[in-house]
Write an enzyme that holds these catalytic residues in place. Sequence first.
Site, PDB file in Angstrom:
ATOM      1  CG  ASP A   1      -6.742  -3.133  -3.844  1.00 11.28           C
ATOM      2  OD1 ASP A   1      -7.464  -2.166  -2.978  1.00 11.28           O
ATOM      3  OD2 ASP A   1      -5.625  -3.176  -3.598  1.00 11.28           O
TER       4      ASP A   1
ATOM      5  CB  SER B   1      -0.965  -0.182   1.301  1.00 10.34           C
ATOM      6  OG  SER B   1      -2.063   0.889   0.915  1.00 10.34           O
TER       7      SER B   1
ATOM      8  CG  HIS C   1      -5.662  -2.281   0.023  1.00  7.35           C
ATOM      9  ND1 HIS C   1      -5.295  -1.923  -1.307  1.00  7.35           N
ATOM     10  CD2 HIS C   1      -5.115  -1.859   1.022  1.00  7.35           C
ATOM     11  CE1 HIS C   1      -4.185  -1.109  -0.685  1.00  7.35           C
ATOM     12  NE2 HIS C   1      -4.026  -0.994   0.538  1.00  7.35           N
TER      13      HIS C   1
END
Length: 326
Positions: free
Chosen positions: A269, A141, A295
């Site tokens: 995601d 991320s 995610h």
Amino acid sequence: MLPLSPYQAPFFLFNGHLQTLWPVWLNLRKPVVAWPRERWDTPDGDFIDVDCINQGAIDQPVVIFFHGLEGSSQSHYARGMAAVLQQIGWTGFMPHFRGCSGELNRLPRAYHSGDSAEIDWILRHFKQRDPQRTYFAAGVSLGGNALMKWLGEQGAAANQVIQAAAAVSPPMDVGACGAWLDQGANRSVYTQHFLRTMKLQSEARLERFPGLFDATRMRAASTLREFDDTVTAPLHGFNSVDDYWTQASALPVLNGIRTPTLLLMPRNDPFLPASCYPIQTPASVTLETPATGGHVGFSGGRGTGKDLWLPSRIINFFAQSIGIKT
């Protein structure tokens, strides 16, 4: 290396939201792990805390793992990586971005999505203190975007520091991702979760540095855009939220990457709009866009034990980059 087949979500995790949240929920039920910790002084007089998530053999590679927004070595993906590293005997470290280790850092600044300078000194510090070892870097991320930005800016010079890299669900178009998370259900679930913890950190900074930013506006912020415009952008020298989001994005420098890199971005995601997915990548980048995974999720993958598909895929890529068969 660990056996690995293509990821397939369990039947009860039937969308990207469930695949994202399920491993987070499972992780909340686990006790805190007391990883061995080092405190490093930064070049600008601050500090970061670096946790050793596995101490492998001294002749085996080292994985340096960068966490996501408001993450830490207690995050589910860090624990999964630690479990895989323990199985294969490699060493792993998770450096905490400033303020994320449980103690407020010394300076007014915090961390941000495009802090490739922070990535640079951390990786080079590892290399300098033990130059004979083989180093890999991975990020998820926010940490994945910062790592990808560093790789693109460094070009071939990155190969002097690390052997290979991996990024999972990086928001490489930070502005589009921020706007996406500020809409609808994403805003209600994910954005409000992040804002709660970021506002607590901001209150602590205001106690130490009164007047650092507009406290009333920070407390009223209900979107990432409002928070970043009030806090993140000015704290880190950006003119505005748009200036920050533009400069922090890794996508514009993606073609500069010359290090073997795994870019893993599930199509479902919930954090990433379409613009975050690159249309093309350089030869050095292996882009994988599985249909499912959420995610930084990939919970319950087949043939990998309990929830170890993601770290196994990263480690297998690293092993292949140095000629170890998987």
